[in-house]
Design a protein around this motif. Structure first.
Motif, PDB file in Angstrom:
ATOM      1  N   ASP A   1       8.400  -1.203   7.510  1.00  0.00           N
ATOM      2  CA  ASP A   1       8.390  -0.243   6.406  1.00  0.00           C
ATOM      3  C   ASP A   1       6.989  -0.019   5.862  1.00  0.00           C
ATOM      4  OD1 ASP A   1      11.203   0.060   6.366  1.00  0.00           O
ATOM      5  OD2 ASP A   1      11.370  -1.841   5.301  1.00  0.00           O
ATOM      6  N   ALA A   2       6.087  -0.956   6.141  1.00  0.00           N
ATOM      7  CA  ALA A   2       4.712  -0.845   5.664  1.00  0.00           C
ATOM      8  C   ALA A   2       3.840  -1.792   6.478  1.00  0.00           C
ATOM      9  CB  ALA A   2       4.616  -1.185   4.177  1.00  0.00           C
ATOM     10  N   VAL A   3       2.563  -1.500   6.498  1.00  0.00           N
ATOM     11  CA  VAL A   3       1.584  -2.347   7.189  1.00  0.00           C
ATOM     12  C   VAL A   3       0.585  -2.843   6.155  1.00  0.00           C
ATOM     13  CG1 VAL A   3      -0.283  -2.400   8.887  1.00  0.00           C
ATOM     14  CG2 VAL A   3       1.823  -1.140   9.387  1.00  0.00           C
TER      15      VAL A   3
ATOM     16  N   PRO B   1       3.618   3.576   5.724  1.00  0.00           N
ATOM     17  CA  PRO B   1       2.493   3.433   4.803  1.00  0.00           C
ATOM     18  C   PRO B   1       1.591   2.255   5.184  1.00  0.00           C
ATOM     19  CG  PRO B   1       4.579   3.663   3.629  1.00  0.00           C
ATOM     20  CD  PRO B   1       4.920   3.407   5.060  1.00  0.00           C
ATOM     21  N   LEU B   2       0.302   2.437   4.994  1.00  0.00           N
ATOM     22  CA  LEU B   2      -0.697   1.404   5.240  1.00  0.00           C
ATOM     23  C   LEU B   2      -1.330   1.023   3.917  1.00  0.00           C
ATOM     24  CD1 LEU B   2      -2.731  -0.291   6.929  1.00  0.00           C
ATOM     25  CD2 LEU B   2      -4.064   1.815   7.199  1.00  0.00           C
ATOM     26  N   LEU B   3      -1.366  -0.288   3.637  1.00  0.00           N
ATOM     27  CA  LEU B   3      -1.934  -0.784   2.393  1.00  0.00           C
ATOM     28  C   LEU B   3      -2.977  -1.852   2.707  1.00  0.00           C
ATOM     29  CD1 LEU B   3       1.472  -1.153   0.557  1.00  0.00           C
ATOM     30  CD2 LEU B   3      -0.284   0.512  -0.049  1.00  0.00           C
ATOM     31  N   TYR B   4      -4.118  -1.778   2.032  1.00  0.00           N
ATOM     32  CA  TYR B   4      -5.171  -2.774   2.215  1.00  0.00           C
ATOM     33  C   TYR B   4      -5.100  -3.823   1.102  1.00  0.00           C
ATOM     34  CZ  TYR B   4      -7.272   0.359   5.637  1.00  0.00           C
ATOM     35  OH  TYR B   4      -7.495   1.152   6.744  1.00  0.00           O
ATOM     36  N   ILE B   5      -5.294  -5.079   1.502  1.00  0.00           N
ATOM     37  CA  ILE B   5      -5.291  -6.197   0.552  1.00  0.00           C
ATOM     38  C   ILE B   5      -6.606  -6.967   0.727  1.00  0.00           C
ATOM     39  CG2 ILE B   5      -2.786  -6.356   0.431  1.00  0.00           C
ATOM     40  CD1 ILE B   5      -4.737  -8.859   2.495  1.00  0.00           C
ATOM     41  N   ASP B   6      -6.874  -7.902  -0.192  1.00  0.00           N
ATOM     42  CA  ASP B   6      -8.098  -8.691  -0.048  1.00  0.00           C
ATOM     43  C   ASP B   6      -8.035  -9.977  -0.852  1.00  0.00           C
ATOM     44  OD1 ASP B   6     -10.822  -9.364   0.566  1.00  0.00           O
ATOM     45  OD2 ASP B   6     -11.387  -8.644  -1.428  1.00  0.00           O
ATOM     46  N   PHE B   7      -8.212 -11.100  -0.135  1.00  0.00           N
ATOM     47  CA  PHE B   7      -8.517 -12.383  -0.763  1.00  0.00           C
ATOM     48  C   PHE B   7      -9.909 -12.848  -0.342  1.00  0.00           C
ATOM     49  CE2 PHE B   7      -3.801 -12.989  -0.069  1.00  0.00           C
ATOM     50  CZ  PHE B   7      -3.455 -12.862  -1.399  1.00  0.00           C
TER      51      PHE B   7
ATOM     52  N   GLN C   1      13.426   4.266  -3.698  1.00  0.00           N
ATOM     53  CA  GLN C   1      12.925   5.610  -3.947  1.00  0.00           C
ATOM     54  C   GLN C   1      11.430   5.657  -3.669  1.00  0.00           C
ATOM     55  OE1 GLN C   1      12.745   6.619  -8.209  1.00  0.00           O
ATOM     56  NE2 GLN C   1      13.519   4.565  -8.622  1.00  0.00           N
ATOM     57  N   VAL C   2      10.954   6.854  -3.345  1.00  0.00           N
ATOM     58  CA  VAL C   2       9.545   7.026  -3.047  1.00  0.00           C
ATOM     59  C   VAL C   2       8.743   6.922  -4.342  1.00  0.00           C
ATOM     60  CG1 VAL C   2       7.790   8.587  -2.163  1.00  0.00           C
ATOM     61  CG2 VAL C   2      10.009   8.440  -1.026  1.00  0.00           C
ATOM     62  N   GLN C   3       7.746   6.047  -4.315  1.00  0.00           N
ATOM     63  CA  GLN C   3       6.874   5.866  -5.471  1.00  0.00           C
ATOM     64  C   GLN C   3       5.428   5.814  -4.998  1.00  0.00           C
ATOM     65  OE1 GLN C   3       8.062   2.685  -8.183  1.00  0.00           O
ATOM     66  NE2 GLN C   3      10.120   2.681  -7.283  1.00  0.00           N
ATOM     67  N   ALA C   4       4.514   6.073  -5.888  1.00  0.00           N
ATOM     68  CA  ALA C   4       3.089   5.988  -5.579  1.00  0.00           C
ATOM     69  C   ALA C   4       2.595   4.587  -5.904  1.00  0.00           C
ATOM     70  CB  ALA C   4       2.304   7.011  -6.379  1.00  0.00           C
ATOM     71  N   ILE C   5       1.813   4.045  -4.989  1.00  0.00           N
ATOM     72  CA  ILE C   5       1.244   2.720  -5.195  1.00  0.00           C
ATOM     73  C   ILE C   5      -0.234   2.795  -4.814  1.00  0.00           C
ATOM     74  CG2 ILE C   5       1.769   1.835  -2.873  1.00  0.00           C
ATOM     75  CD1 ILE C   5       2.546  -0.825  -4.250  1.00  0.00           C
ATOM     76  N   VAL C   6      -1.073   2.078  -5.535  1.00  0.00           N
ATOM     77  CA  VAL C   6      -2.515   2.091  -5.278  1.00  0.00           C
ATOM     78  C   VAL C   6      -2.912   0.751  -4.677  1.00  0.00           C
ATOM     79  CG1 VAL C   6      -4.813   2.312  -6.290  1.00  0.00           C
ATOM     80  CG2 VAL C   6      -2.918   3.697  -7.166  1.00  0.00           C
TER      81      VAL C   6
ATOM     82  N   GLY D   1      -8.179   1.387  -3.586  1.00  0.00           N
ATOM     83  CA  GLY D   1      -8.022   2.519  -4.490  1.00  0.00           C
ATOM     84  C   GLY D   1      -7.322   3.702  -3.861  1.00  0.00           C
ATOM     85  N   ARG D   2      -6.670   3.502  -2.732  1.00  0.00           N
ATOM     86  CA  ARG D   2      -5.953   4.579  -2.036  1.00  0.00           C
ATOM     87  C   ARG D   2      -4.565   4.759  -2.652  1.00  0.00           C
ATOM     88  NH1 ARG D   2      -4.358   2.577   2.178  1.00  0.00           N
ATOM     89  NH2 ARG D   2      -4.054   4.382   3.547  1.00  0.00           N
ATOM     90  N   ARG D   3      -4.215   5.990  -2.972  1.00  0.00           N
ATOM     91  CA  ARG D   3      -2.869   6.274  -3.473  1.00  0.00           C
ATOM     92  C   ARG D   3      -1.948   6.473  -2.282  1.00  0.00           C
ATOM     93  NH1 ARG D   3       0.684  10.347  -4.528  1.00  0.00           N
ATOM     94  NH2 ARG D   3       1.803  10.314  -6.523  1.00  0.00           N
ATOM     95  N   VAL D   4      -0.913   5.651  -2.194  1.00  0.00           N
ATOM     96  CA  VAL D   4       0.000   5.679  -1.054  1.00  0.00           C
ATOM     97  C   VAL D   4       1.416   5.889  -1.556  1.00  0.00           C
ATOM     98  CG1 VAL D   4       0.894   4.382   0.931  1.00  0.00           C
ATOM     99  CG2 VAL D   4      -1.507   4.112   0.232  1.00  0.00           C
ATOM    100  N   ASP D   5       2.121   6.885  -0.988  1.00  0.00           N
ATOM    101  CA  ASP D   5       3.528   7.095  -1.317  1.00  0.00           C
ATOM    102  C   ASP D   5       4.368   6.201  -0.411  1.00  0.00           C
ATOM    103  OD1 ASP D   5       3.005   8.999  -3.265  1.00  0.00           O
ATOM    104  OD2 ASP D   5       2.999  10.641  -1.805  1.00  0.00           O
ATOM    105  N   ILE D   6       5.269   5.429  -1.005  1.00  0.00           N
ATOM    106  CA  ILE D   6       6.032   4.448  -0.237  1.00  0.00           C
ATOM    107  C   ILE D   6       7.425   4.303  -0.824  1.00  0.00           C
ATOM    108  CG2 ILE D   6       5.096   2.571  -1.653  1.00  0.00           C
ATOM    109  CD1 ILE D   6       5.149   0.821   0.890  1.00  0.00           C
ATOM    110  N   ASN D   7       8.380   4.065   0.031  1.00  0.00           N
ATOM    111  CA  ASN D   7       9.761   3.864  -0.377  1.00  0.00           C
ATOM    112  C   ASN D   7       9.929   2.421  -0.856  1.00  0.00           C
ATOM    113  OD1 ASN D   7      12.168   5.177  -0.762  1.00  0.00           O
ATOM    114  ND2 ASN D   7      12.960   4.795   1.285  1.00  0.00           N
ATOM    115  N   LEU D   8      10.184   2.236  -2.120  1.00  0.00           N
ATOM    116  CA  LEU D   8      10.283   0.892  -2.702  1.00  0.00           C
ATOM    117  C   LEU D   8      11.700   0.586  -3.159  1.00  0.00           C
ATOM    118  CD1 LEU D   8       7.025   0.795  -4.885  1.00  0.00           C
ATOM    119  CD2 LEU D   8       7.371  -0.123  -2.585  1.00  0.00           C
ATOM    120  N   PRO D   9      12.106  -0.695  -3.033  1.00  0.00           N
ATOM    121  CA  PRO D   9      11.365  -1.804  -2.431  1.00  0.00           C
ATOM    122  C   PRO D   9      11.394  -1.735  -0.904  1.00  0.00           C
ATOM    123  CG  PRO D   9      13.531  -2.557  -3.086  1.00  0.00           C
ATOM    124  CD  PRO D   9      13.418  -1.132  -3.555  1.00  0.00           C
TER     125      PRO D   9
END
Length: 383
Positions: free
Chosen positions: A126-128, A153-159, A32-37, A41-49
């Motif tokens: 399904d996501a980048v 959906p595009l999501l940013y990560i950081d290590f 189902q579509v859910q909001a993920i941050v 700090g970007r709010r992204v709507d994405i079909n999870l899982p």
């Protein structure tokens, strides 16, 4: 618009070669579509899982493998080839267990490279996932909106830039993406516990902090002296009970200081971050660290760093307190291992019971689909 060199042609060609790798597996009925941050700090709507993601940072394979708890290739549509070139030892290790990794579609580029929407569509992603380094270029090219317009959906990560703040939420983000939040929480707890073993001991004993210089990407370039400010390995030094002498000279995470500053600061320890970089600098002075590294060869290559003019007359030079450590600790979920290893070099009597090798072995046994192999660090000082 700057796009990875011939990226679309390369990816399409790869898809043809491997025979329509992009699967058309239907989304699970419970998705189902859910909001993920994300980390920015970007709010992204994405079909999870999600089923499969496109890794804009190939070294994310380490985290995907830990979080999903099974064959990570089932969850990756394509990846950037940085793991193959920047960390070939880890690539070989995963290739032994997952031979199909060789056929996984991949693309070239740097951390700040762009990704075009057509390629993401062709790969049935399904996501980048992209490193935060890529965001300015993505925004300038309007690619965040373009990916959203085609439903990817595009999501940013950081290590890399601020691992002390962003590693935990990055782990939790992937846990939510793959419906593995419990497992992600266990990874977070493991990491925190192992960092606390160092920081609580340092806080309790308040030892004298040795001055430390981190030479970044040793052997990747002849330049001196690349280092870290108050982020990444610079922060690892502080957490491990040392004083990062480049902190005041480098206002951001990465930078360069002149040799005179290093000599004047008189570091008690010099730590060189390096890895097997034959793909980038054939025959260079890099130190081949990583799983299954030849430690005798690594130690011989570390000896050369004593001759650098920047370390002339320093305490580290006089006492041979030179150490080499796997550069990829800076861009992976394994920062806690680097912190433990640094702590033992800086305060050997304070951390006699701490064994980073054992800690890393335990993490592999519990979370990773590959077995632990030593070779991630070397020192000129006997322990």
């Amino acid at each position: 618009m700057l796009i990875l060199p011939n990226m679309r042609k390369v990816l399409v060609g790869l898809l043809l070669v491997v025979g329509s790798v992009a699967l058309t597996v239907p989304q699970p009925a419970w998705a189902q579509v859910q909001a993920i941050v994300d980390i920015e700090g970007r709010r992204v709507d994405i079909n999870l899982p999600v089923r499969r993601v496109l890794l804009g940072e190939g070294r994310l394979l380490h985290l995907v493998a830990a979080v999903v708890g099974e064959n990570p290739l089932d969850h990756v549509a394509a990846w950037r080839d940085d793991l193959i070139e920047a960390d070939p030892a880890s690539y070989r290790q995963y290739l032994e267990v997952f031979p199909d990794l060789e056929n996984l579609p991949r693309f070239s580029g740097q951390e700040d490279s762009l990704l075009d929407p057509e390629s993401a569509i062709a790969l049935d992603a399904d996501a980048v996932l992209l490193n935060v380094d890529a965001r300015p270029a993505m925004e300038d090219a309007g690619l965040e909106e373009k990916l959203a317009a085609v439903g990817i959906p595009l999501l940013y990560i950081d290590f890399r830039h601020d691992p002390a703040r962003n590693t935990e939420p990055t782990i939790r983000l992937l846990g939510r993406l793959f419906d593995q939040e419990k497992r992600a929480a266990e990874i977070v707890a493991f990491r925190k516990r192992e960092i606390d073993r160092v920081t609580k001991t340092v806080d309790a004993h308040d030892p004298e902090r040795p001055r430390v210089f981190i030479e970044r990407v040793g052997g990747y370039t002849d330049d001196c002296c690349l280092s870290f400010g108050d982020g990444n390995f610079g922060k690892f030094v502080e957490l491990a009970g040392g004083e990062n002498i480049a902190k005041s000279a480098i206002p951001s995470t990465f930078g360069q200081v002149n040799p005179e500053l290093v000599i004047a600061a008189d570091p008690a320890h010099v730590v060189v971050t390096s890895a097997e970089w034959e793909a980038y600098v054939p025959g260079g002075r890099w130190i081949p660290l990583g799983p299954d590294a030849d430690i005798n060869k690594a130690r011989n290559k570390l000896e050369w760093y004593l001759t650098r003019p920047a370390y002339t007359g320093t305490r580290a030079g006089r006492e041979r307190k030179f150490h080499g450590i796997w550069h990829q600790f800076y861009n992976s979920p394994f920062d806690f291992i680097a912190i433990q290893r640094l702590a033992k070099w800086f305060h050997p009597t304070l951390f006699t019971d701490l064994d980073p090798d054992e800690t890393f072995r335990n993490f592999h046994d519990r979370f990773l689909p590959v077995s632990y192999r030593s070779g991630y660090w070397v020192s000129l000082v006997d322990e």
